[in-house]
Design a protein around this motif. Structure first.
Motif, mmCIF file in Angstrom:
data_model
loop_
_atom_site.group_PDB
_atom_site.id
_atom_site.type_symbol
_atom_site.label_atom_id
_atom_site.label_comp_id
_atom_site.label_asym_id
_atom_site.label_seq_id
_atom_site.Cartn_x
_atom_site.Cartn_y
_atom_site.Cartn_z
ATOM 1 N N ARG A 196 53.342 98.338 -51.709
ATOM 2 C CA ARG A 196 52.986 97.612 -50.491
ATOM 3 C C ARG A 196 51.641 96.891 -50.674
ATOM 4 O O ARG A 196 50.754 97.381 -51.342
ATOM 5 C CB ARG A 196 52.889 98.576 -49.305
ATOM 6 N N LYS A 197 51.537 95.738 -50.031
ATOM 7 C CA LYS A 197 50.303 94.977 -50.070
ATOM 8 C C LYS A 197 49.736 94.859 -48.659
ATOM 9 O O LYS A 197 50.469 94.882 -47.678
ATOM 10 C CB LYS A 197 50.557 93.591 -50.669
ATOM 11 N N CYS A 198 48.446 94.721 -48.601
ATOM 12 C CA CYS A 198 47.778 94.618 -47.313
ATOM 13 C C CYS A 198 47.122 93.241 -47.203
ATOM 14 O O CYS A 198 46.522 92.748 -48.159
ATOM 15 C CB CYS A 198 46.727 95.714 -47.172
ATOM 16 N N GLU A 199 47.274 92.626 -46.030
ATOM 17 C CA GLU A 199 46.641 91.338 -45.768
ATOM 18 C C GLU A 199 45.844 91.433 -44.477
ATOM 19 O O GLU A 199 46.332 91.944 -43.462
ATOM 20 C CB GLU A 199 47.694 90.229 -45.650
ATOM 21 N N VAL A 200 44.635 90.998 -44.515
ATOM 22 C CA VAL A 200 43.764 91.041 -43.341
ATOM 23 C C VAL A 200 43.876 89.721 -42.581
ATOM 24 O O VAL A 200 43.673 88.632 -43.141
ATOM 25 C CB VAL A 200 42.296 91.286 -43.748
ATOM 26 N N GLN B 294 49.778 85.842 -32.297
ATOM 27 C CA GLN B 294 50.743 84.863 -32.776
ATOM 28 C C GLN B 294 50.800 84.855 -34.302
ATOM 29 O O GLN B 294 51.877 84.783 -34.892
ATOM 30 C CB GLN B 294 50.372 83.468 -32.264
ATOM 31 N N ASN B 295 49.610 84.981 -34.930
ATOM 32 C CA ASN B 295 49.573 85.030 -36.392
ATOM 33 C C ASN B 295 50.287 86.263 -36.924
ATOM 34 O O ASN B 295 50.984 86.224 -37.939
ATOM 35 C CB ASN B 295 48.125 85.034 -36.881
ATOM 36 N N LEU B 296 50.118 87.378 -36.223
ATOM 37 C CA LEU B 296 50.767 88.615 -36.629
ATOM 38 C C LEU B 296 52.280 88.502 -36.512
ATOM 39 O O LEU B 296 53.029 88.924 -37.406
ATOM 40 C CB LEU B 296 50.253 89.771 -35.767
ATOM 41 N N VAL B 297 52.761 87.915 -35.419
ATOM 42 C CA VAL B 297 54.210 87.719 -35.236
ATOM 43 C C VAL B 297 54.772 86.823 -36.332
ATOM 44 O O VAL B 297 55.839 87.096 -36.897
ATOM 45 C CB VAL B 297 54.501 87.113 -33.836
#
Length: 260
Positions: free
Chosen positions: A237-241, A252-255
């Motif tokens: 898994r990768k994480c993006e902030v 909205q960005n998260l959706v």
């Protein structure tokens, strides 16, 4: 008062190796005393300060190199130390280990007053060996012990950690106590005289014949559980902030990210 402290030498986390049977390789690997066992030993040393007649005996099961750990216990204040050492003990699971240590205790000191074990070992974290010893010796036991608040020739009172609260348990002696790490407690440091005494001491070694067990009761033959596979987890898994000061834009960005 006769106190037995069970000591386990565990591999240094930086140098863990495995055998062909998927058990930890212990011979020739840099090892240290299990952290919980150090607190069990410290508990014994505290008792010795209160009882002039108290004697502390350390016992361990392992290869010859475990003598180093036992000598450390003598440097810290133990009176004698015993090592259960036999190739037939190799590969023991917690059931076989508990049985072997119990047989050794019966041979060395059947009239013990108190047995102190670490709650768990850093190389397995099963927390089963101490309770197994108590079961095999048909002895009272208290687990998750932080400290002993009272002890006499007849009973012991221990403070037990129940995660969200504490419990004080009184048990008649003899008893087995499994001790937790207690960061509020400062561990003793060996003195020069203690180190000199340890250097001159002789660790008493017992084999499978000495403690009266059969091949089928020890080692891999006496272990109903085994490790079928050993591997290090692979993180895919990768994480993006997502950095945005406005809640609406952030949502909205998260959706959008989830949809994509």
């Amino acid at each position: 008062m006769k106190i037995l402290v069970c000591i386990k030498q565990v591999p240094d986390a930086k140098d863990i190796q495995w055998t062909e049977n998927n058990t930890m390789k212990r011979e020739g690997v840099e090892s240290v005393i299990n952290p919980c066992d150090l607190y069990a030993l410290e508990t014994a040393l505290d008792i010795k300060k209160k009882f002039d007649d108290a004697q502390i005996y350390a016992i361990s099961m392992g290869p010859n190199q475990a003598e180093k750990a036992l000598k450390e216990t003598i440097a810290l204040g133990c009176d004698e130390a015993y090592l259960l050492c036999d190739k037939k003990f190799s590969g023991s699971d917690t059931l076989a280990t508990g049985l072997t240590l119990s047989a050794g205790i019966k041979k060395i000191m059947p009239d013990f007053d108190l047995i102190l074990c670490g709650q768990y070992a850093s190389d397995g974290d099963t927390a089963q060996t101490g309770v197994g010893i108590a079961q095999n010796l048909n002895c009272n036991q208290i687990t998750y012990v932080l400290e002993i608040t009272e002890i006499t020739d007849n009973y012991v009172v221990a403070k037990k950690d129940n995660q969200n609260n504490f419990e004080y348990i009184k048990s008649p002696l003899p008893a087995v106590l499994c001790v937790m790490e207690n960061k509020t407690k400062e561990l003793s440091i060996a003195t020069i005289l203690g180190q000199m005494r340890a250097q001159d001491s002789k660790i008493k070694v017992l084999t499978i014949e000495d403690i009266g067990l059969s091949d089928e009761q020890c080692g891999i033959k006496g272990s109903p559980t085994y490790v079928s596979k050993v591997f290090r987890p692979i993180h895919t898994r990768k994480c993006e902030v997502i950095d945005n000061d406005k809640a609406v834009d952030f949502s909205q960005n998260l959706v959008n990210e989830v949809r994509n």
